[in-house]
Design a protein around this motif. Structure first.
Motif, mmCIF file in Angstrom:
data_model
loop_
_atom_site.group_PDB
_atom_site.id
_atom_site.type_symbol
_atom_site.label_atom_id
_atom_site.label_comp_id
_atom_site.label_asym_id
_atom_site.label_seq_id
_atom_site.Cartn_x
_atom_site.Cartn_y
_atom_site.Cartn_z
ATOM 1 N N SER A 1 0.809 -1.214 0.000
ATOM 2 C CA SER A 1 0.000 0.000 0.000
ATOM 3 C C SER A 1 0.842 1.263 0.000
ATOM 4 O O SER A 1 0.442 2.286 -0.556
ATOM 5 C CB SER A 1 -0.928 0.013 1.224
ATOM 6 N N ASP A 2 2.043 1.204 0.606
ATOM 7 C CA ASP A 2 2.852 2.413 0.737
ATOM 8 C C ASP A 2 4.224 2.325 0.093
ATOM 9 O O ASP A 2 4.995 3.288 0.147
ATOM 10 C CB ASP A 2 3.021 2.771 2.219
ATOM 11 N N LEU A 3 4.574 1.177 -0.501
ATOM 12 C CA LEU A 3 5.883 1.046 -1.141
ATOM 13 C C LEU A 3 5.875 -0.145 -2.087
ATOM 14 O O LEU A 3 4.952 -0.956 -2.097
ATOM 15 C CB LEU A 3 7.003 0.909 -0.104
ATOM 16 N N THR A 4 6.948 -0.236 -2.886
ATOM 17 C CA THR A 4 7.175 -1.390 -3.759
ATOM 18 C C THR A 4 8.360 -2.174 -3.216
ATOM 19 O O THR A 4 9.408 -1.595 -2.919
ATOM 20 C CB THR A 4 7.458 -0.946 -5.204
ATOM 21 N N GLU A 5 8.197 -3.466 -3.098
ATOM 22 C CA GLU A 5 9.218 -4.325 -2.510
ATOM 23 C C GLU A 5 9.789 -5.250 -3.578
ATOM 24 O O GLU A 5 9.047 -5.919 -4.291
ATOM 25 C CB GLU A 5 8.576 -5.149 -1.387
ATOM 26 N N VAL A 6 11.122 -5.275 -3.688
ATOM 27 C CA VAL A 6 11.812 -6.113 -4.674
ATOM 28 C C VAL A 6 12.731 -7.072 -3.932
ATOM 29 O O VAL A 6 13.532 -6.644 -3.102
ATOM 30 C CB VAL A 6 12.638 -5.261 -5.657
#
Length: 338
Positions: free
Chosen positions: A206-211
């Motif tokens: 919801s608040d960031l993109t995770e890689v």
């Protein structure tokens, strides 16, 4: 109508810029030039349409070059290659005028037709999605393997010079077929993850993109920020122009990828975090009925489709009672509560 609505003057300017960006990137094959072109494309659908026409025209010319044409008006020589770029045309001797006009007319007509088709494909691409609780494995046309987690949607556009994926929601992992001529780029919100041949996972929170990178190395960019290289065994959290890279232990990588086998793994996670994970796979939610329970630390591995097992483990080990609602939801409360 031959593309998104624009005035004639504006359309001419857009097409000129599309040609400039494509030829520059095609000549240099530099990642920075292709990235600049892609950023321009994303600014407006009309940009994508114009760029697709240019790219389709280039590919068409390359295909026609390999075809031995019949004799054309003006005595064209059998097997003579047609010019495939502005620069090449300037260097090469001018062909007979009638042949140049004939080939130009053929190319213009085909570029318009193929360009329009390329735009329609590029605007939508191939769409793949999963429902809540569903997982899916897709083998792409280039040989890459794509795994979609629960409630995930992506579009895929495998073009001659690039492989573009857009993660619209959810989480997906990619085992990328090696192809140095076509970078594999995943767009998720403002983040861009670029790879050639490697394995990684991208999750839209919801608040960031995770890689998470399990093999090889990827380049991560957010907006106009410089690209950060993230090697295997590391994760990147991307948010509002900031890219934070963190090293992960092998067990952490395994826990992050456990969903691929239909499992959820926790090691010191809070009950709130665990419930949030299970709710990704449920139509009816698990609800924490007492805020005091939210911070309870838990561990263990569970099947993502067996949240009832998770609830029983909570009752046995943590004194937490799970009350099933009439709609199929679960309410978690301290065991002493009625």
């Amino acid at each position: 109508m031959d593309g998104p609505c624009t005035g004639a003057t504006e359309r001419t300017a857009i097409e000129a810029e599309a040609t400039r960006l494509f030829l520059k990137a095609r000549a240099s094959e530099a990642e920075a030039d292709w990235d600049a072109a892609y950023r321009w494309i994303e600014q407006d659908p009309a940009h994508g349409y114009a760029f697709a026409k240019v790219e389709a025209g280039w590919d068409l010319a390359a295909r026609l070059r390999d075809i031995a044409p019949e004799r054309l008006d003006g005595g064209a020589v059998r097997g003579e290659a047609m010019p495939v770029s502005i620069a090449a045309a300037r260097r090469a001797p001018a062909p007979p005028v009638t042949r140049r006009l004939a080939m130009g007319g053929i190319a213009a007509g085909l570029v318009a037709a193929v360009g329009a088709a390329a735009w329609r494909f590029g605007a939508t691409g191939d769409h793949y999605a999963t429902g809540v609780g569903e997982r899916r494995v897709v083998t792409l046309a280039d040989g890459s393997l794509m795994r979609l987690n629960t409630d995930t949607a992506v579009t895929v556009d495998l073009a001659p010079r690039r492989r573009s994926i857009r993660l619209l929601r959810g989480e997906a992992s990619f085992d990328v077929a090696h192809d140095t001529r076509r970078p594999f780029v995943v767009a998720a919100d403002e983040a861009r993850v670029r790879a050639v041949g490697t394995a990684f996972t991208v999750r839209l929170r919801s608040d960031l993109t995770e890689v998470t990178v399990s093999e090889g190395i990827v380049g991560v960019r957010d907006g106009g920020k410089a690209e950060r290289h993230v090697p295997a065994g590391n994760a990147a959290a991307v948010r509002r122009g900031t890219i934070a890279v963190t090293a992960l232990a092998p067990t952490d990588i395994q826990r992050r990828l456990a969903w691929q086998d239909g499992r959820l793994s926790f090691d010191g996670d809070t009950l709130e975090q665990a419930v949030d994970e299970f709710n990704r796979y449920r139509i009816r939610p698990i609800v924490i009925g007492d805020p005091a329970l939210a911070g309870v630390r838990i561990g263990g591995t569970f099947r993502s489709d067996r949240s009832g097992d998770f609830a029983r483990a909570l009752e046995q080990s943590f004194g937490i009672r799970a009350i099933e609602g009439g709609d199929g939801s679960l309410l978690l409360v301290p065991a002493g509560d009625g």
